[in-house]
Write an enzyme that holds these catalytic residues in place. Structure first.
Site, PDB file in Angstrom:
ATOM      1  N   ASP A   1       0.863  -1.180   0.000  1.00 14.01           N
ATOM      2  CA  ASP A   1       0.000   0.000   0.000  1.00 14.01           C
ATOM      3  C   ASP A   1       0.899   1.230   0.000  1.00 14.01           C
ATOM      4  O   ASP A   1       1.958   1.211   0.631  1.00 14.01           O
ATOM      5  CB  ASP A   1      -0.912   0.020   1.240  1.00 14.01           C
ATOM      6  CG  ASP A   1      -2.183   0.818   1.020  1.00 14.01           C
ATOM      7  OD1 ASP A   1      -2.084   2.028   0.736  1.00 14.01           O
ATOM      8  OD2 ASP A   1      -3.284   0.235   1.141  1.00 14.01           O
TER       9      ASP A   1
ATOM     10  N   GLY B   1      -5.172   4.408   1.678  1.00 13.87           N
ATOM     11  CA  GLY B   1      -5.162   3.427   2.756  1.00 13.87           C
ATOM     12  C   GLY B   1      -4.775   4.063   4.086  1.00 13.87           C
ATOM     13  O   GLY B   1      -4.150   5.123   4.127  1.00 13.87           O
TER      14      GLY B   1
ATOM     15  N   ASN C   1       1.076  -4.486 -13.666  1.00 13.58           N
ATOM     16  CA  ASN C   1       2.187  -4.929 -12.821  1.00 13.58           C
ATOM     17  C   ASN C   1       1.796  -6.132 -11.956  1.00 13.58           C
ATOM     18  O   ASN C   1       2.593  -7.059 -11.760  1.00 13.58           O
ATOM     19  CB  ASN C   1       2.648  -3.776 -11.927  1.00 13.58           C
ATOM     20  CG  ASN C   1       3.374  -2.698 -12.703  1.00 13.58           C
ATOM     21  OD1 ASN C   1       3.989  -2.970 -13.736  1.00 13.58           O
ATOM     22  ND2 ASN C   1       3.303  -1.461 -12.227  1.00 13.58           N
TER      23      ASN C   1
ATOM     24  N   TYR D   1     -12.586   6.405 -12.575  1.00 15.47           N
ATOM     25  CA  TYR D   1     -12.739   5.168 -11.793  1.00 15.47           C
ATOM     26  C   TYR D   1     -13.425   4.078 -12.617  1.00 15.47           C
ATOM     27  O   TYR D   1     -12.925   2.952 -12.717  1.00 15.47           O
ATOM     28  CB  TYR D   1     -13.541   5.457 -10.529  1.00 15.47           C
ATOM     29  CG  TYR D   1     -13.662   4.275  -9.593  1.00 15.47           C
ATOM     30  CD1 TYR D   1     -12.533   3.715  -8.986  1.00 15.47           C
ATOM     31  CD2 TYR D   1     -14.907   3.731  -9.286  1.00 15.47           C
ATOM     32  CE1 TYR D   1     -12.644   2.635  -8.118  1.00 15.47           C
ATOM     33  CE2 TYR D   1     -15.020   2.657  -8.418  1.00 15.47           C
ATOM     34  CZ  TYR D   1     -13.894   2.116  -7.842  1.00 15.47           C
ATOM     35  OH  TYR D   1     -13.999   1.033  -6.981  1.00 15.47           O
TER      36      TYR D   1
ATOM     37  N   TYR E   1      -4.893 -11.467 -20.279  1.00 13.70           N
ATOM     38  CA  TYR E   1      -3.850 -12.323 -19.715  1.00 13.70           C
ATOM     39  C   TYR E   1      -4.349 -13.765 -19.561  1.00 13.70           C
ATOM     40  O   TYR E   1      -3.583 -14.720 -19.759  1.00 13.70           O
ATOM     41  CB  TYR E   1      -3.389 -11.775 -18.358  1.00 13.70           C
ATOM     42  CG  TYR E   1      -2.160 -10.914 -18.440  1.00 13.70           C
ATOM     43  CD1 TYR E   1      -0.925 -11.358 -17.989  1.00 13.70           C
ATOM     44  CD2 TYR E   1      -2.228  -9.636 -18.995  1.00 13.70           C
ATOM     45  CE1 TYR E   1       0.207 -10.564 -18.076  1.00 13.70           C
ATOM     46  CE2 TYR E   1      -1.110  -8.831 -19.086  1.00 13.70           C
ATOM     47  CZ  TYR E   1       0.112  -9.301 -18.627  1.00 13.70           C
ATOM     48  OH  TYR E   1       1.239  -8.512 -18.716  1.00 13.70           O
TER      49      TYR E   1
END
Length: 319
Positions: A31, A36, A104, A150, A164
């Site tokens: 994080d 957070g 990533n 978003y 993927y």
């Protein structure tokens, strides 16, 4: 398993850390604390099976040792335009978490031949023209609107995850999360529950926009985490809605909060100043979750609010 969780200090990420550690797994948390809260995972710092690294998932991620699963929960998620941690005020960071961050995290999963779970959202449905919303509904989203940072980040993240899966055979899962509440949620989140519950506990009249006819469905965090874990352990690769199918109007919800908290201040109606692109109705179709995962929520609204109140009182410094 040895599990990497991004957004580990967030509302949902921290509860997932708790649950998976309780099941005996080893958890690595990431994080960058942009949204957070370190307090959410402070109680885990002495746990030998928990390790934490401050890191921005938009940058390359390297994890030493074997990883069996990657759960990508890192992203600003608050729709509150007044909140510095909301996605309206972090538009680039939100897009990067959904695009570069997902890329990533998928790279980590592929490098370790690990299963991958993406935290998507009901926001990918936009202001839905289909009700309730099944996973087959493709949504009603404005790609150039203010909420798009978003909505479209999550839609892209889903597309990349499926790419993927199809191109590399990666073992992927996608959870579409509907409105969730409980301890550790941000009191300034901007959503209906923290706004109204905070007002009720302060003895204030609850603010309802317009006539309060817009609807939401509220799922307690423990139920949601159970659904996510069921999906993680399953073999399902297509998106699955996880949320509470009980739809209620915001007015009904406000009245319930006043009743549960014993707030005598009542309700104040104000002109509806929300964006025209804000969803007017929101209700998950959880048929797939019931059939595939054998999951459905068990905690009703009254019980969920009662479990949430002590946390809000602590944050508001109410005895």
């Amino acid at each position: 398993m040895r599990i990497l969780i991004t957004g580990a200090a967030g509302f949902l990420g921290s509860h997932l850390c708790d649950r998976l550690l309780a099941e005996g797994h080893e958890v690595i948390g990431l994080d960058n604390f942009i949204t957070g809260n370190p307090d959410n995972i402070a109680h885990l710092m002495g746990n030998q099976k928990f390790s934490f690294y401050k890191h921005d998932v938009s940058n390359y991620i390297f994890v030493r040792g074997k990883v069996d699963a990657v759960l990508h929960f890192a992203s600003p998620a608050s729709p509150n335009p007044q909140s510095p941690s909301g996605y309206f005020n972090l538009p680039i960071q939100t897009m990067k978490a959904g695009a570069l961050g997902t890329h990533n995290c998928l790279g980590v999963a592929r490098a370790h031949n690990a299963r991958f779970l993406l935290a998507s959202t009901s926001e990918i449905y936009g202001d839905p023209a289909v009700h309730p919303q099944p996973e087959t509904y493709t949504g009603n989203v404005d790609p150039a609107g203010t909420r798009a940072v978003y909505d479209e980040a999550k839609r892209f993240a889903e597309s990349l995850t499926m790419a993927y899966h199809r191109a590399h055979g990666l073992d992927t899962r996608i959870v579409r999360i509907f409105n969730t509440y409980g301890p550790r949620m941000d009191l300034e989140d901007g959503r209906a529950l923290p706004n109204l519950l905070k007002q009720a506990l302060l003895g204030q009249p609850l603010t309802v926009y317009g006539e309060g006819k817009q609807t939401r469905s509220f799922c307690y965090v423990d139920d949601l985490v159970e659904g996510i874990v069921c999906l993680l352990y399953s073999n399902e690769h297509m998106p699955v809605n996880i949320g509470n199918p009980r739809e209620m109007s915001i007015l009904e919800f406000a009245e319930a909060i006043n009743r549960i908290t014993g707030n005598p201040a009542g309700i104040t109606y104000v002109p509806d100043a929300r964006s025209a692109r804000d969803p007017q109705r929101r209700q998950p179709d959880i048929t797939r979750a019931r059939e595939i995962l054998r999951w459905e929520p068990n905690i009703d609204l009254d019980e969920g609010i009662r479990r949430t109140v002590p946390y809000f009182k602590q944050k508001l410094d109410i005895a």
